[in-house]
Design an enzyme around this catalytic site. Structure first.
Site, mmCIF file in Angstrom:
data_model
loop_
_atom_site.group_PDB
_atom_site.id
_atom_site.type_symbol
_atom_site.label_atom_id
_atom_site.label_comp_id
_atom_site.label_asym_id
_atom_site.label_seq_id
_atom_site.Cartn_x
_atom_site.Cartn_y
_atom_site.Cartn_z
ATOM 1 C CE1 TYR A 159 60.944 -11.726 67.835
ATOM 2 C CE2 TYR A 159 60.615 -10.063 69.547
ATOM 3 C CZ TYR A 159 60.490 -11.371 69.101
ATOM 4 O OH TYR A 159 59.909 -12.320 69.891
ATOM 5 C CG HIS B 216 51.903 -14.957 74.229
ATOM 6 N ND1 HIS B 216 51.688 -15.273 72.911
ATOM 7 C CD2 HIS B 216 53.257 -14.868 74.374
ATOM 8 C CE1 HIS B 216 52.836 -15.368 72.285
ATOM 9 N NE2 HIS B 216 53.805 -15.132 73.151
ATOM 10 C CG ASN C 138 58.970 -8.903 75.617
ATOM 11 O OD1 ASN C 138 59.737 -8.559 74.749
ATOM 12 N ND2 ASN C 138 59.140 -10.025 76.292
ATOM 13 C CE1 TYR D 271 76.465 -19.895 120.166
ATOM 14 C CE2 TYR D 271 76.151 -21.097 118.103
ATOM 15 C CZ TYR D 271 76.949 -20.747 119.175
ATOM 16 O OH TYR D 271 78.219 -21.229 119.272
ATOM 17 N NE ARG E 160 75.950 -16.372 123.323
ATOM 18 C CZ ARG E 160 76.811 -17.367 123.152
ATOM 19 N NH1 ARG E 160 78.004 -17.132 122.615
ATOM 20 N NH2 ARG E 160 76.503 -18.594 123.503
ATOM 21 C CG PHE F 206 62.908 -9.822 77.688
ATOM 22 C CD1 PHE F 206 63.541 -11.006 78.006
ATOM 23 C CD2 PHE F 206 63.006 -9.350 76.384
ATOM 24 C CE1 PHE F 206 64.269 -11.720 77.067
ATOM 25 C CE2 PHE F 206 63.732 -10.063 75.434
ATOM 26 C CZ PHE F 206 64.364 -11.251 75.775
ATOM 27 C CD GLU G 299 61.178 -16.845 73.921
ATOM 28 O OE1 GLU G 299 60.487 -17.442 74.769
ATOM 29 O OE2 GLU G 299 60.696 -16.039 73.104
#
Length: 518
Positions: A54, A84, A196, A279, A282, A331, A418
């Protein structure tokens, strides 16, 4: 000249990333070379043998079953980087991009990604030369790594895209030439290895963690100044109380508060008619301590992630030279995404606490008349510091929207191959926005608390010497930047001055030095 930081893939820490992001030189540890060369040789062997692997001899995502011939593997990597680079939105700040570059270089130096040493060396050369790729902030889903932002980074390595150098934005090839650097010609696997991984979320996360640590201590300081201004008591910080609920960072926070307030003559001693505070005064150790937990968890995750192999596929070569390539999911940004969502929630709570103390400082009805309404002597004619709390409230409310966990969402991509994503990059961007806001809220609290302390000291006929060991240092720093406001003025410049004291760590460092903690 500062010594270069040596990276080897397994020793990088948050503060190392911060140092390089802001200019420390960096170098590749020679000890990392054998593993890198061994994994590179494995990739070359896989291509020569024509094995189907791959991203090396196949396409990507849905195209994982399309086999690529040996004479096209370089074009495959080039096409990957170009296709990309789809980032949009505002540019990431230069320190963030530099942090990404450090994170990516360190991962590749582990020697399981199959890239040549010159790929890592060029990343380091860019850092040392001050050449910073232009990377749009949005586009990563945080699952197959931070693909889009890292593609914009990789474009500059091949002489394309855009980069900043010498204060100018220019074409990537021109920026390389100006620095005397030569573009890469990507070999098999190298484009994929650059894209990646989790470098955007982990690089941004490292910067966020350092700022969050500083902010948490600044918020403790602000809380103690508010306690003094409001004539509160430190009884709730007694170590015996916290020993009975032994969350370690709650205990540490209470200890820090006691040290800040040591010697203060502004705090309330035992008073049967006023035995406990609201609060937000405190419960500072309980809430701020829990926020510290969220920051510590984020630091733990980022320190691990900085030294991981988080690309795909991963290459293993045993002592006998046998090669195994595994397609897996390192990844996937889920560990970082969840940590960033957690710290975002923690920081939101830190802002909520600070804003409520701001409200009490400006509201005489809430503070029992200890301080004048809106911290002015001429209420009605003047509005005093009323509006500063409005800004704190606006930011605190916006944070509540941003604190929605990004990791709770997912959306499938690549034709449903994906099919689950982390949204880690969105998580760290949201957490960073919240951090920006809380730095301002805490700055506003410092501004208001100092004004309140002046009223208290005037009433007592005292000066800053009546403050605590640590709060006195903080008060003086505030007054070096911001005067007592005896009439209405535009508050924005003063809010910005107070924010800077928080954001750049000035107030934290000065107090730590005074208390012997530096």
């Amino acid at each position: 000249m500062q010594q270069p930081l040596l990276i080897s893939g397994d020793k990088l820490k948050v503060d190392d990333v911060v140092a390089v992001a802001y200019g420390r030189p960096i170098a590749l540890d020679p000890a990392a070379l054998p593993a890198m060369e061994r994994s590179r040789a494995a990739v070359d062997q896989l291509v020569a043998e024509g094995r189907v692997v791959y991203g090396i001899t196949t396409g990507f995502g849905r195209f994982k079953d399309r086999v690529i011939s040996a004479d096209e593997v370089r074009q495959l990597q080039l096409n990957l980087v170009r296709s990309h680079a789809v980032g949009v939105g505002p540019d990431l700040p230069d320190p963030v991009v530099r942090a990404m570059m450090v994170a990516r270089a360190n991962t590749l130096a582990r020697g399981h990604s199959g890239v040549r040493p010159p790929v890592v060396q060029l990343l380091l050369d860019l850092l040392n030369a001050g050449v910073t790729p232009r990377i749009p902030a949005q586009g990563s889903l945080g699952a197959s790594g931070d693909l889009a932002p890292l593609a914009h980074l990789a474009l500059v390595l091949i002489g394309e895209g855009e980069a900043r150098a010498g204060g100018r934005l220019m074409p990537g090839g021109e920026a390389l030439a100006a620095a005397g650097l030569t573009p890469l010609e990507l070999e098999a696997k190298e484009g994929l290895a650059l894209l990646n991984g989790t470098a955007q979320m982990v690089g941004m996360g490292a910067l966020l963690v350092r700022r969050a640590i500083n902010l948490a201590l600044a918020a403790d300081i602000a809380a103690c100044l508010s306690l003094e201004a409001l004539h509160g008591t430190d009884r709730a910080y007694d170590p015996r109380v916290h020993a009975l609920r032994p969350h370690p960072r709650q205990i540490n926070c209470a200890d820090f508060l006691r040290r800040l307030l040591a010697g203060s003559r502004l705090i309330r001693r035992n008073d049967p008619s006023h035995v406990q505070d609201p609060y937000t005064l405190r419960c500072v150790p309980q809430v701020h301590g829990a926020v510290r937990d969220s920051i510590a968890y984020a630091q733990w995750v980022i320190d691990i992630e900085l030294n991981t192999v988080n690309d795909n596929p991963i290459i293993f070569v045993d002592d006998a030279g046998a090669i195994d390539v595994i397609s897996a999911g390192n990844f996937h940004g889920e560990p970082v995404a969840l940590a960033m969502d957690y710290v975002a929630l923690g920081l939101t709570e830190l802002g909520n606490m600070s804003e409520r103390r701001c409200a009490r400082l400006v509201d005489a009805d809430s503070n029992g008349g200890v301080l004048p309404m809106f911290l002015t002597d001429r209420g009605g004619l003047e509005s005093g510091l009323m509006m500063a709390q409005y800004t704190a409230a606006a930011l605190a409310s916006e944070n509540k929207v941003l604190a929605h966990p990004a990791s709770a969402d997912t959306i499938p991509t690549s034709a449903n191959v994906e099919d689950h994503v982390s949204m880690g990059a969105a998580a760290v961007r949201q957490a960073t926005q919240i951090l920006d806001h809380v730095e301002t809220i805490v700055g506003i609290e410092l501004l208001l608390a100092a004004q309140g302390i002046d009223f208290r000291c005037r009433e007592m006929g005292a000066d800053a010497d009546c403050l605590g060991e640590g709060t006195a240092v903080a008060y003086r720093l505030i007054r070096e930047q911001i005067p007592f406001l005896d009439c209405d003025v535009a508050l924005s410049p003063h809010i910005e001055s107070a924010r800077r004291l928080v954001a750049d760590g000035t107030i934290k460092r000065a107090v730590e030095e005074r208390l012997g903690m530096a």
